[in-house]
Enzyme design. Structure first.
Site, mmCIF file in Angstrom:
data_model
loop_
_atom_site.group_PDB
_atom_site.id
_atom_site.type_symbol
_atom_site.label_atom_id
_atom_site.label_comp_id
_atom_site.label_asym_id
_atom_site.label_seq_id
_atom_site.Cartn_x
_atom_site.Cartn_y
_atom_site.Cartn_z
ATOM 1 N N ARG A 168 -2.371 -6.132 -8.329
ATOM 2 C CA ARG A 168 -1.347 -7.159 -8.203
ATOM 3 C C ARG A 168 -1.494 -8.225 -9.273
ATOM 4 O O ARG A 168 -0.567 -8.532 -9.982
ATOM 5 C CB ARG A 168 -1.422 -7.816 -6.811
ATOM 6 N N SER A 176 -2.749 -8.052 2.845
ATOM 7 C CA SER A 176 -3.036 -7.820 4.268
ATOM 8 C C SER A 176 -3.468 -9.115 4.943
ATOM 9 O O SER A 176 -3.120 -9.372 6.100
ATOM 10 C CB SER A 176 -4.147 -6.777 4.412
ATOM 11 N N HIS A 219 0.840 -1.208 0.000
ATOM 12 C CA HIS A 219 0.000 0.000 0.000
ATOM 13 C C HIS A 219 0.874 1.257 0.000
ATOM 14 O O HIS A 219 0.590 2.224 -0.718
ATOM 15 C CB HIS A 219 -0.880 0.050 1.252
ATOM 16 N N LYS A 261 -14.591 -8.459 3.123
ATOM 17 C CA LYS A 261 -13.246 -8.610 3.702
ATOM 18 C C LYS A 261 -13.377 -8.659 5.220
ATOM 19 O O LYS A 261 -14.270 -8.052 5.794
ATOM 20 C CB LYS A 261 -12.364 -7.422 3.322
HETATM 21 P P1 ADP Z 1 -9.964 -3.565 -0.341
HETATM 22 O O1 ADP Z 1 -10.663 -4.270 0.760
HETATM 23 O O2 ADP Z 1 -10.706 -2.358 -0.798
HETATM 24 O O3 ADP Z 1 -9.510 -4.418 -1.476
HETATM 25 P P2 ADP Z 1 -7.210 -3.474 0.520
HETATM 26 O O4 ADP Z 1 -6.669 -2.759 1.705
HETATM 27 O O5 ADP Z 1 -7.088 -4.968 0.514
HETATM 28 O O6 ADP Z 1 -8.673 -2.966 0.373
HETATM 29 O O7 ADP Z 1 -6.521 -2.907 -0.787
HETATM 30 C C1 ADP Z 1 -6.585 -1.561 -1.101
HETATM 31 C C2 ADP Z 1 -5.912 -1.327 -2.422
HETATM 32 O O8 ADP Z 1 -4.512 -1.586 -2.317
HETATM 33 C C3 ADP Z 1 -6.397 -2.219 -3.554
HETATM 34 O O9 ADP Z 1 -6.385 -1.462 -4.738
HETATM 35 C C4 ADP Z 1 -5.382 -3.312 -3.606
HETATM 36 O O10 ADP Z 1 -5.304 -3.897 -4.894
HETATM 37 C C5 ADP Z 1 -4.133 -2.546 -3.277
HETATM 38 N N1 ADP Z 1 -3.104 -3.390 -2.726
HETATM 39 C C6 ADP Z 1 -3.194 -4.266 -1.717
HETATM 40 N N2 ADP Z 1 -2.018 -4.903 -1.511
HETATM 41 C C7 ADP Z 1 -1.162 -4.399 -2.437
HETATM 42 C C8 ADP Z 1 0.201 -4.681 -2.787
HETATM 43 N N3 ADP Z 1 0.909 -5.610 -2.163
HETATM 44 N N4 ADP Z 1 0.741 -3.955 -3.797
HETATM 45 C C9 ADP Z 1 0.003 -3.038 -4.446
HETATM 46 N N5 ADP Z 1 -1.272 -2.756 -4.200
HETATM 47 C C10 ADP Z 1 -1.854 -3.430 -3.206
#
Ligand code: ADP
Length: 159
Positions: free
Chosen positions: A91, A129, A17, A41
């Site tokens: 990703r 996450s 992130h 989630k």
């Molecule tokens: P959500 O529940 O909305 O998917 P996340 O916190 O899981 O929220 O993800 C938020 C954003 O960050 C999404 O666009 C996700 O694809 C991106 N994201 C999560 N992990 C990574 C990572 N390792 N590298 C790049 N982007 C990521």
């Protein structure tokens, strides 16, 4: 000044992130990290804790990054922040499927919204996450995936 909203669960925020935030700052003046809870989630970590961890992890960017909680429709939230831009990280192909569905739905509600999808840096392409929570929950070391403040939170028994 052009801002972009970066919405997500950030449960917890990871270096993946942070990488997206840093790269979005190369395109926009300000990034608003909007911490919410998507129903599909795991919302186990308290919203206030997730916000606080985002603030700690992103402190180095000063006032170019704002961290906020939100629990309204994303389209309404984005408008309330005087912007029409949303950034998300990508990703894998399965991320793309999910994002494309969200984009289409949201643009149905507000056709002026513009999405910026940033492919993740290869180093973080495997990182999620949920994996971090799983490793931390089993007592593993998450130092290479998250900011020290996040690692400390889980060491101290964060859920
Ligand atoms: P959500 O529940 O909305 O998917 P996340 O916190 O899981 O929220 O993800 C938020 C954003 O960050 C999404 O666009 C996700 O694809 C991106 N994201 C999560 N992990 C990574 C990572 N390792 N590298 C790049 N982007 C990521």
């Amino acid at each position: 000044m052009t801002s972009v909203v970066y919405p997500g669960s950030f449960n917890p925020i990871t270096y993946g992130h942070q990488d997206i935030v840093e790269r979005a700052l190369g395109l926009f003046d300000k990034v608003i990290v909007a911490v919410g809870t998507s129903s599909d989630k795991d919302p186990s970590t308290y919203l206030a804790d997730r916000i606080q961890l985002c603030r700690a992890a992103l402190a180095e960017f000063g006032d170019r990054v704002e961290v906020d909680g939100f629990n309204v429709l994303l389209v309404d939230y984005v408008r309330s922040k005087d912007t029409r831009f949303i950034v998300r990280g990508l990703r894998t192909i399965s991320d793309f499927d999910y994002e494309y569905q969200m984009i289409t739905m949201n643009r149905e509600m507000d056709p002026d919204l513009e999405y910026v999808l940033l492919p993740t840096s290869r180093q973080w392409s495997f990182l999620s996450s949920s994996r971090v929570r799983e490793i931390a929950g089993l007592g593993g070391n998450i130092d290479e995936f998250v900011h020290p403040a996040v690692a400390e939170y889980y060491r101290d028994g964060g859920v």
